[in-house]
Scaffold this active site. Structure first.
Site, short mmCIF file in Angstrom:
data_model
loop_
_atom_site.label_atom_id
_atom_site.label_comp_id
_atom_site.label_asym_id
_atom_site.label_seq_id
_atom_site.Cartn_x
_atom_site.Cartn_y
_atom_site.Cartn_z
CG HIS A 147 -0.95 2.62 -4.07
ND1 HIS A 147 -1.49 2.43 -5.68
CD2 HIS A 147 -1.69 1.35 -3.41
CE1 HIS A 147 -2.24 1.31 -5.47
NE2 HIS A 147 -2.32 0.76 -4.34
CG HIS B 29 -49.45 18.65 -1.96
ND1 HIS B 29 -48.97 19.67 -2.34
CD2 HIS B 29 -48.31 17.58 -2.14
CE1 HIS B 29 -47.66 19.62 -2.53
NE2 HIS B 29 -47.36 18.26 -2.62
CD GLN C 196 -3.07 0.53 -0.21
OE1 GLN C 196 -3.18 -0.81 -0.49
NE2 GLN C 196 -3.65 1.35 -1.02
CD GLU D 99 -8.02 2.68 -0.90
OE1 GLU D 99 -8.13 2.84 -2.03
OE2 GLU D 99 -7.13 3.24 -0.47
CG HIS D 100 -7.24 -1.37 0.42
ND1 HIS D 100 -6.80 -0.38 0.35
CD2 HIS D 100 -7.93 -1.80 -0.60
CE1 HIS D 100 -6.82 -0.11 -0.94
NE2 HIS D 100 -7.66 -1.11 -1.53
CG ASP E 130 -5.21 -2.98 -5.25
OD1 ASP E 130 -6.03 -2.50 -4.69
OD2 ASP E 130 -3.79 -2.69 -4.84
#
Length: 443
Positions: A264, A421, A261, A328-329, A362
């Site tokens: 990235h 209405h 990770q 995220e993960h 991924d």
């Protein structure tokens, strides 16, 4: 390098501080600069895109879109093995998203009222695929395949070029195999502006998808706030992973997941929460061993500076921290991970057990890897087919249905003081009453 901290679950301010994300670009300066780019694209359109490509990508382009000749050339530059690989991944992702495609539903209350929920594809979508040092082929697949499964009529892609004005050939091949309509040679905030507002060459779209750096993310948020802009998939920040591990976890696996990770980007964050000081020390040792075998070790080193190892007393404490962080993960390197699934509330994707490397998600599990980051997993989900669709309700009411629910609607309208209405319902009820009386007289 990554550091270890002892955490007392009762000291919330302390552990909240340890779970802070990496600092982002100054928001005020970023906002002004991205606004300037967007306004320039809105005013000068194609010319602004050419100018920004020359400035930011150090490349002079003759055309903003990829030609058929360039795609044909790309096929010549890649191997059949790589093409087969892409096809296999596409098939897995397509299967997952087709199974999860929402179905039309019918709710019939058997009293003359029937409601349908009908899904349809968003007509035109723009996909942003980041460039930089690695061709993100997997991101293109994760964006394009659900769009095609949903049935979007126009699927366009923006991705930056290298200094030679080229896009990686395998990325072009993947786009072609996914059925993308147009590929534009544009990156950055200017690409988001072009898709949101349109230029002479770039078609305006209804919704924009895809990850990106701080500039891209800010641009997406700004165009989404503009009625003349475009909707977006989700807000996002840098990539992140959180691993929860017990003493018996495989330190090699844990370290590798953290490093994967971190590669990235320098602003990525990798966090390990463990109940074992022994494992924490083993993971640090393994990180030091594995780091310099990796091609992106300089980037990883920067990411590890704001990464953390947190040692807690119990796994229950670990899940409290994880839910607060909303990663995220989330990877569970624990025995019998299934029994903890009910303790997970905030994350984009969960990886269960020691064999479930996040890298598999991924690329090839089939599930989508475009996920909420920076804490947005508390309120957003990962990308799926439904994000490329919209739903409308279709309501059928016959005479029986009006008699069943008309008075209810009229009474509530009266309570709310919305007399128009009430009138719309009362007129219909009166018409039915008159009809019934006329029928009685004829009989």
């Amino acid at each position: 390098m990554i550091r270890t901290y002892q955490v007392n679950i009762d000291d919330k301010p302390a552990w909240q501080s340890l779970l802070k994300r990496a600092p982002q670009v100054n928001s005020n300066d970023l906002n002004k600069q991205v606004e300037a780019i967007i306004n320039e694209v809105k005013c000068n359109k194609d010319q602004a895109l050419f100018d920004y490509t020359a400035r930011f990508d150090r490349c002079v382009l003759d055309d903003l879109s990829v030609t058929e000749a360039e795609i044909k050339e790309a096929y010549k530059l890649v191997s059949n093995k790589d093409i087969d690989l892409i096809k296999s991944i596409i098939a897995r992702v397509q299967n997952y998203h087709e199974i999860n495609k929402p179905k039309n539903t019918i709710v019939d209350s058997n009293d003359g009222v029937c409601c349908h929920k009908v899904f349809s594809a968003i007509e035109s979508v723009g996909l942003y695929v980041p460039g930089g040092s690695a061709p993100l082929i997997s991101t293109l697949i994760m964006l394009a395949i659900p769009a095609k499964v949903a049935g979007c009529k126009k699927v366009n892609v923006c991705t930056p070029v290298n200094v030679a004005g080229k896009i990686h050939p395998l990325l072009l091949v993947a786009a072609d195999l996914c059925g993308v309509d147009v590929i534009y040679k544009i990156g950055g905030a200017q690409a988001i502006a072009a898709m949101a507002y349109g230029t002479e060459s770039v078609t305006k779209v209804n919704k924009i998808y895809g990850p990106g750096n701080s500039w891209v993310t800010k641009a997406k948020m700004l165009v989404a706030d503009d009625i003349d802009g475009a909707a977006i998939d989700m807000p996002a920040g840098p990539s992140e992973v959180l691993v929860i591990a017990e003493k018996q976890a495989n330190a090699q696996f844990v370290a590798a997941d953290l490093l994967a990770q971190a590669e990235h980007g320098a602003d990525s964050q990798a966090i390990l929460i463990t109940t074992s000081n022994v494992l924490a020390n083993e993971v640090i040792a393994v990180i030091n061993q594995q780091l310099y075998t990796l091609t992106r070790h300089d980037i990883i080193k920067e990411a590890l500076v704001h990464s953390r190892i947190l040692v807690v007393k119990t796994l229950e404490d670990a899940f409290v921290l994880a839910n607060n962080y909303a990663p995220e993960h989330l990877i569970l390197q624990v025995g019998d991970p299934e029994k903890y699934i009910d303790q997970i509330h905030n994350t984009g994707a969960v990886f269960m057990g020691k064999w479930a490397a996040e890298a598999l998600g991924d690329y090839v599990t089939g599930s989508n890897h475009v996920l909420p980051t920076y804490g947005y997993a508390k309120s957003f989900s990962g990308l799926s087919t439904i994000d490329f669709m919209k739903a409308m309700s279709v309501q059928y009411v016959d005479e029986k249905g009006l008699l069943a629910i008309g008075d209810l609607a009229a009474q509530l309208a009266d309570i709310e003081g919305l007399t128009a209405h009430k009138l719309a319902v009362d007129l219909r009820l009166k018409a039915l009453e008159n009809k019934a009386e006329a029928t009685c007289l004829r009989s």
